[in-house]
Design an enzyme around this catalytic site. Sequence first.
Site, PDB file in Angstrom:
ATOM      1  N   LYS A 294      77.772  -1.795 -49.497  1.00 41.14           N
ATOM      2  CA  LYS A 294      77.380  -3.166 -49.811  1.00 41.14           C
ATOM      3  C   LYS A 294      78.463  -3.859 -50.623  1.00 41.14           C
ATOM      4  O   LYS A 294      79.225  -3.199 -51.318  1.00 41.14           O
ATOM      5  CB  LYS A 294      76.091  -3.158 -50.676  1.00 41.14           C
ATOM      6  CG  LYS A 294      74.828  -2.778 -49.951  1.00 41.14           C
ATOM      7  CD  LYS A 294      73.636  -2.821 -50.913  1.00 41.14           C
ATOM      8  CE  LYS A 294      72.337  -2.482 -50.209  1.00 41.14           C
ATOM      9  NZ  LYS A 294      71.977  -3.424 -49.140  1.00 41.14           N
ATOM     10  N   ARG A 368      64.470   2.465 -43.189  1.00 40.78           N
ATOM     11  CA  ARG A 368      63.699   2.754 -41.968  1.00 40.78           C
ATOM     12  C   ARG A 368      63.871   4.209 -41.527  1.00 40.78           C
ATOM     13  O   ARG A 368      62.980   4.774 -40.892  1.00 40.78           O
ATOM     14  CB  ARG A 368      64.121   1.767 -40.862  1.00 40.78           C
ATOM     15  CG  ARG A 368      65.564   1.819 -40.499  1.00 40.78           C
ATOM     16  CD  ARG A 368      66.039   0.589 -39.728  1.00 40.78           C
ATOM     17  NE  ARG A 368      66.172  -0.603 -40.575  1.00 40.78           N
ATOM     18  CZ  ARG A 368      66.586  -1.784 -40.160  1.00 40.78           C
ATOM     19  NH1 ARG A 368      66.916  -1.967 -38.883  1.00 40.78           N
ATOM     20  NH2 ARG A 368      66.676  -2.797 -40.981  1.00 40.78           N
TER      21      ARG A 368
END
Length: 515
Positions: A294, A368
């Site tokens: 990130k 996920r």
Amino acid sequence: MPLDIPLEDHAQMRVRVVTEQPWDVAADVLVVPIVGEPAFDGVLDEIDRRSGGELRALAAFGELTAKRYSMALASAGELPASRLLAVAVGEAPQIDRETVHHIAAAAERRLGGRAVTRLAFWLTPLADALEGGAVAVAELVARGVVEGSYEPGAIYRETVEDAPPALDELVLVAPGADGTSLARAAERGVIVGEGANTARTLSNRAANDVSPEVLADEARALAERHGLWIDVIDERRAAELGMGMFIAVGRGSANQPRMIVMRSGAEGERDALHRHLALVGKGVCFDSGGISIKPAARMEEMKMDKAGACTVIAAIATVARLAPGTPLLAVAPAVENMPGPYSTRPGDVVRALNGKMVDITNTDAEGRLILGDALTYAERLGATHLVDVATLTGAVGRMLGNLVTGAFATPAEWWEQISAAGVRAGERFWPIPLVDDYVPEMDSWYADIQNAGSADGSLVKSGLFIREFTTKPWAHLDIGGTAYFRKPTPFASRGANGVTHATLVELALAGARPA
Ligand code: BES
Ligand code: ZN
Ligand code: MN
């Protein structure tokens, strides 16, 4: 009619319900809710008269307006309370359960730094405006005051300036009400509020403090305290079981992953609604993005990427306090998503616990992956209905902001249950469609599916991916926008806010057998 309730966690704060008029109640501060434009008639007129006209004067002066969260501290004249806190609630038709909860929290927060140990709260104006009346208001006010007293600055500091006051006693003032049922409702509110605060502290704690192992230790402590069964699966066992997605995320960090599994009731036992409900929470103790790293801006917030796990761990403990033995499962996959020599690389292909082959095209879409294996495992343990909670996407916050949680659910009847629990809890959800036509856009050349897919409709795709790992009624609550506030609000501190805790508790308690 005084009723003392001994409370487990906040041994120092008692709740008392009194059915006399507010002008007969002694307290450090008496909270006076003002619905709509301040109209000084009836009981409010009498309170104002006995205060020496203070409230009227403040309203005339412009210090107190009809705008929600407008508040004014006033001297109390000849009233037995030492001071009044007038709180504007807004117009009556717009008052719902969330409003009442937020107003109570805001009143407690407004008293930050003040010497208050006994707080009295006049319930009638809210009870007249809310469906459910005084009983509903008693619960929501008690919960709101407990959550309003939350101070994250105290986690790592001895003293915090202007912290909300630690109360010895909350006095709920409800003339003409049934004190016993109000007291019971208030006790429930306190316990739900305490559970939310437990989730908040776990979420707010730093990543160097709360590793997956430490989160498991905290879950163990709660399990012991509330009589819950717990199993913590380490990396070796997870590998043996075949949790390939979970391992793929956890392997990049020196702090090893833990799959935390908690249960009340027996394995596979059905509740009164014939469900074995499982709450599954994303526990990314820090999300650097992994190799798909990130940007630096706001990366520090990603210590709160474990908020979903903290919420389900707290929620099962809260249910155990309110209705011990209610069949319920909580599964919290805890990992750190880090870059390093052992990290998963973009393009790595892994086998999920349910056998599907997954192409990890973006290591920053890690939530996920761990949720998929956790959901499969919950079904293996007998879950018939599933809800997962996760700070899954930034996109959901861009869509719905920080007050509305995005929800995916199937089938429609299950969404109805989730939605109704949200209304009872005073929390807002909005449904996001699972668009089957987009599934082909997640095709992989090498595997059954890729974890990220193209950017268009990425929020929908996040839900579609998780759905691949469920076969039962399932809902996914994306708290990526709602889990924490970047700055304080009138009703909550900065940081994690415990969102969805109350909804999950309501959902589980719907299946509790009457005591
Ligand atoms: N934990 C983040 C989502 C997030 C970001 C929540 C900011 C709250 C604030 C999640 O793991 C993530 O990185 N999601 C990606 C998904 C993308 C790679 C498909 C995102 O939202 O950018
Ligand atoms: Zn994440
Ligand atoms: Mn991520």
